[in-house]
Design a protein around this motif. Structure first.
Motif, short mmCIF file in Angstrom:
data_model
loop_
_atom_site.label_atom_id
_atom_site.label_comp_id
_atom_site.label_asym_id
_atom_site.label_seq_id
_atom_site.Cartn_x
_atom_site.Cartn_y
_atom_site.Cartn_z
N ARG A 124 0.77 -1.24 0.01
CA ARG A 124 -0.24 0.19 0.00
C ARG A 124 0.85 1.16 -0.07
O ARG A 124 0.29 2.38 0.49
N GLY A 125 2.13 1.12 -0.53
CA GLY A 125 2.97 2.25 -0.72
C GLY A 125 3.68 2.80 0.51
O GLY A 125 3.89 4.19 0.39
N GLU B 135 6.81 2.62 1.43
CA GLU B 135 8.04 3.01 1.22
C GLU B 135 8.30 4.32 0.49
O GLU B 135 9.12 5.06 0.77
N ALA B 136 7.04 4.93 -0.22
CA ALA B 136 7.09 6.06 -0.87
C ALA B 136 6.99 7.25 0.35
O ALA B 136 7.39 8.37 0.16
N LEU B 137 6.43 6.78 1.54
CA LEU B 137 6.39 7.99 2.64
C LEU B 137 7.50 8.05 3.51
O LEU B 137 7.47 8.90 4.35
N GLY C 168 -3.62 -0.47 5.39
CA GLY C 168 -2.15 0.27 5.85
C GLY C 168 -2.00 1.52 4.80
O GLY C 168 -2.94 1.94 3.94
N TYR D 20 -2.77 4.18 13.98
CA TYR D 20 -3.20 5.05 12.85
C TYR D 20 -3.23 4.17 11.82
O TYR D 20 -2.35 3.64 11.56
N ALA D 21 -4.26 4.20 10.77
CA ALA D 21 -4.23 3.43 9.66
C ALA D 21 -4.68 4.28 8.49
O ALA D 21 -5.06 5.46 8.63
N GLY D 22 -4.50 3.73 7.31
CA GLY D 22 -4.68 4.46 5.98
C GLY D 22 -3.96 5.87 5.88
O GLY D 22 -4.62 6.94 5.61
N ASP E 179 -1.59 8.99 4.67
CA ASP E 179 -1.17 9.26 3.51
C ASP E 179 0.24 10.21 3.94
O ASP E 179 0.47 10.45 5.20
N GLU E 180 0.87 10.73 2.89
CA GLU E 180 2.46 11.39 3.45
C GLU E 180 1.88 12.50 4.24
O GLU E 180 2.74 12.67 5.26
N GLU F 280 -0.43 13.24 6.36
CA GLU F 280 -0.81 12.88 7.57
C GLU F 280 0.41 12.24 8.41
O GLU F 280 0.43 12.25 9.58
#
Lengths: 140, 532
Positions: free
Chosen positions: A84-85, A87-89, A115, A125-127, A129-130, A132
């Motif tokens: 769910r990405g 690593e990009a964060l 995730g 915390y779930a879901g 994004d960068e 948050e």
């Protein structure tokens, strides 16, 4: 490290079966670490060598030999969160953390369907994004 | 005024359930905290008179209450995700308050324990064998046979240990069960204790699950007189993945490093503190009350296919649109699970790979999505069911990076007892790095030392490195003491076999999930899981 509190923890668990694991948890929780002094006291109380106690401290990720006063942000970086990405964060989270925050990677908080997920001061915390995640790291 | 029901599961909390509860209470409503239905993409899910609203936020409260909310999903029990399931272990999910003895008793709780205690212990074991229940932790060993071994073992001190060290990424069924229906697990353990003659039980829960630990401790205190004279205690792990392996878990419980023990002796004969011990997964023990209900074992044996009997709580995770808990009889295909029930990826991109069975499970390509969910069928396809976690990846995934991560994870979590796992995992990371950069151009400093007579003095080509990797994985698979080192080759081999392009030495041809700087702003990495 308060000797009386350490003694109280030891006394509380000493006579249980398999006492060492719960005892170490309580020491870690009370003092933020399990240092050489605590290791010696525990070894003495359980009739173990200090090496046996230190072996536990060094084996388990939850136990640390020295106290780190920084706030901790645990970020899940296991497969499901990677899918769910997460690593990009990471670069942005690392930049936000700097030296002030201890950004720790954990393998799985059990929130794998929603995730990327994190845990800060016991709150989940779930879901994320960068934006948050960065906000959470900055206010940790 | 109707009662509002909202789950108190950790996932719902992580998605804002507490704030939502506060908003309803502020509007003058009583909120009943129940277990989660397992439709995670709809959490926090609000239930009012059987009707569902989700995912709900505090600002949706007014619209939900006056009946104009766009988040309405209709009757929850009729939702296709719920209706198409066969829930036995999770029969109470969404319906009862986790710590209410009243709810538990009203939904059939304790009847199996009462019935079992009136039976001869050998008959209890015979019914568990007849049900065909196999260990849900991953190995799939018949639970009844294990119980029989412990029952027949000599000794007046025996133990029941519940393995709740659910460390696999992509799994959360143990967590949901412990948080949502803790009495069922306690009842299952009390039945096991009666069957084998044990007086003491331990639930070893990972420290990453504080909600589950709190629920279990409260539930054990409430259930004490129902299970007496059986005594039960929660013990908390300390962040070691390998402690999910049963012998390492026993060492940890005893207050030692979580190092794996060689088998034999089997834990059934020499387990905790050297005494005969049943070690079963949460889901195995939680299935027991259904099996030991009147006629339950026959019913259980009718479900499933071949030697995989009963139901499996499957966990749909990762990049999936409709993630959550899906309990169904064995035999279901991945195609149905992911494309029909799961609705494809959360990012909307094509599915690239699915990892079944946690970090040690194989990556399965869409061409094999017809495989039936069955222990033997997966084994035949060089894959494993494990604990039933299904983690979906979309086409941005870099399978070479995932293979590297498998070794990296093994290196981080290895207990260090056996060499193939302890050293092989680190050598694996290095090998994959070299393969992905074109091979080893020169021999390294140590290899060129004059006293290293047998070392190779030239570099290795990429093909030679691949052969070396294969060799390494064979050593790990057959030379490791437990599944951590032994199964790490599964994800690596499957990734190599199905996505060789992701191991290529030119990054342009690889997936981009791991080096996803180009996706950081708007790509799939930042979108799944988000909701407006």
């Amino acid at each position: 490290m308060e000797t009386s509190e350490l003694d109280a923890i030891i006394a509380r668990h000493k006579d249980r079966k398999g006492a060492l694991l719960p005892m170490l948890h309580d020491v870690q929780h009370a003092f933020g670490c399990i240092d050489a002094k605590a290791e010696r006291a525990i070894a003495e109380a359980l009739n173990l060598s200090r090496a046996e106690v230190h072996g536990m401290v060094s084996f388990y990720h939850d136990f640390t030999p020295a106290h780190d006063p920084r706030p901790v942000v645990e970020l899940c970086r296991a497969e499901a969160c990677k899918a769910r990405g997460v690593e990009a964060l990471v670069p942005a989270a690392e930049a936000a953390a700097g030296e002030r925050v201890n950004l720790k990677e954990v393998y799985c908080l059990g929130l794998c369907s929603m995730g990327p997920s994190a845990r800060i001061h016991g709150k989940l915390y779930a879901g994320l994004d960068e934006a948050e995640l960065v906000k959470l790291v900055k206010t940790a | 005024m109707s009662t509002v029901r909202i789950s108190d599961d950790a996932l719902a909390a992580a998605l804002g359930a507490e704030e939502l509860v506060a908003a309803f209470e502020q509007a003058g409503y009583t909120v009943e905290r129940v277990s989660s239905w397992g439709m995670h993409w709809l959490e926090p899910l609000v239930e009012i008179d059987g009707m569902g609203f989700g995912p709900a936020k505090p600002e949706d409260v007014a619209a939900i209450l006056d009946g104009t909310s766009a988040k309405a999903i209709g009757p929850i029990a009729e939702h296709p995700f719920i209706k198409s399931q066969q829930r036995l272990t999770f029969a109470r999910a969404g319906k009862t308050r986790p710590l209410s003895l009243e709810d538990y008793q009203a939904s059939g709780g304790w009847t199996a324990l009462t019935r079992s205690r009136a039976m001869d212990r050998a008959d209890v074991v015979a019914e568990v064998i007849e049900s065909g229940l196999r260990g849900r932790g991953g190995a799939g060993f018949p639970a009844g046979i294990k119980w029989r071994t412990v029952m027949e073992a000599a000794g007046d001190e025996k133990y029941i240990v519940c393995n709740a060290d659910e460390g696999d990424s992509g799994t959360f069924a143990d967590r949901m069960l412990m948080e949502g229906d803790p009495f069922q697990l306690i009842e299952g353990m009390a039945i096991a204790a009666h069957a084998v003659g044990a007086g003491q039980g331990y639930i070893y829960v990972r420290s990453e699950y504080p909600h589950a630990i709190a629920k279990l401790e409260a539930a054990i205190a409430l259930a004490r007189q129902h299970i007496a004279p059986f005594q039960l205690e929660v013990r908390v792990g300390a962040g070691a993945y390998v402690c999910g392996e049963e012998t390492s878990l026993l060492n940890s419980l005893e207050g030692k490093r979580g190092e794996v023990r060689a088998k034999p002796p089997l834990p059934a004969l020499e387990g905790l503190f050297g005494k005969p011990t049943v070690v079963n997964n949460v889901l195995t023990l939680a299935a027991i009350p259904h099996i030991m209900a009147e006629g339950g074992s026959g019913l259980y044996a009718q479900l499933g296919i071949d030697r995989s009997k009963g139901t499996m709580p499957i966990q749909l995770a990762g990049n999936i649109k409709h993630g959550g808990l899906y309990e169904t009889a064995f035999g279901i295909s991945l195609d149905r699970l992911i494309n029909e029930i799961g609705g494809g990826t959360a990012s909307g991109r094509p599915v690239k790979a699915v990892q079944v069975g946690g970090p040690l499970g194989a990556y399965i390509p869409p061409s094999q999505f017809h495989l039936p969910f069955d222990y033997e069928a997966y084994t035949a396809a060089d894959a494993l069911i494990g604990h039933g976690g299904v983690t979906v990846f979309d086409d941005s995934a870099d399978m070479g990076a995932m293979a590297r991560f498998a070794f990296q994870f093994c290196a981080a979590e290895s207990c260090g007892k056996c060499t193939p796992c302890r050293i092989g995992s680190t050598r694996g990371v290095e090998l994959i790095d070299r393969i992905r950069t074109g091979g080893k151009v020169h021999a390294d400093a140590v290899e060129t030392l004059p006293q290293m007579h047998n070392a190779r003095k030239a570099g290795r080509t990429r093909e030679e490195e691949l052969a070396l990797l294969d060799d390494l994985m064979e050593a790990m698979q057959f030379g490791s003491l437990c599944a951590l080192g032994g199964f790490t080759p599964y994800p690596v081999r499957s990734a190599l076999k199905h996505w060789p392009e992701d191991f290529s030495s030119s990054p342009q041809t690889r997936g981009s999930l791991a080096d996803s700087s180009d996706h950081a702003a708007s790509g799939p990495g930042s979108s799944p899981g988000r909701r407006s």
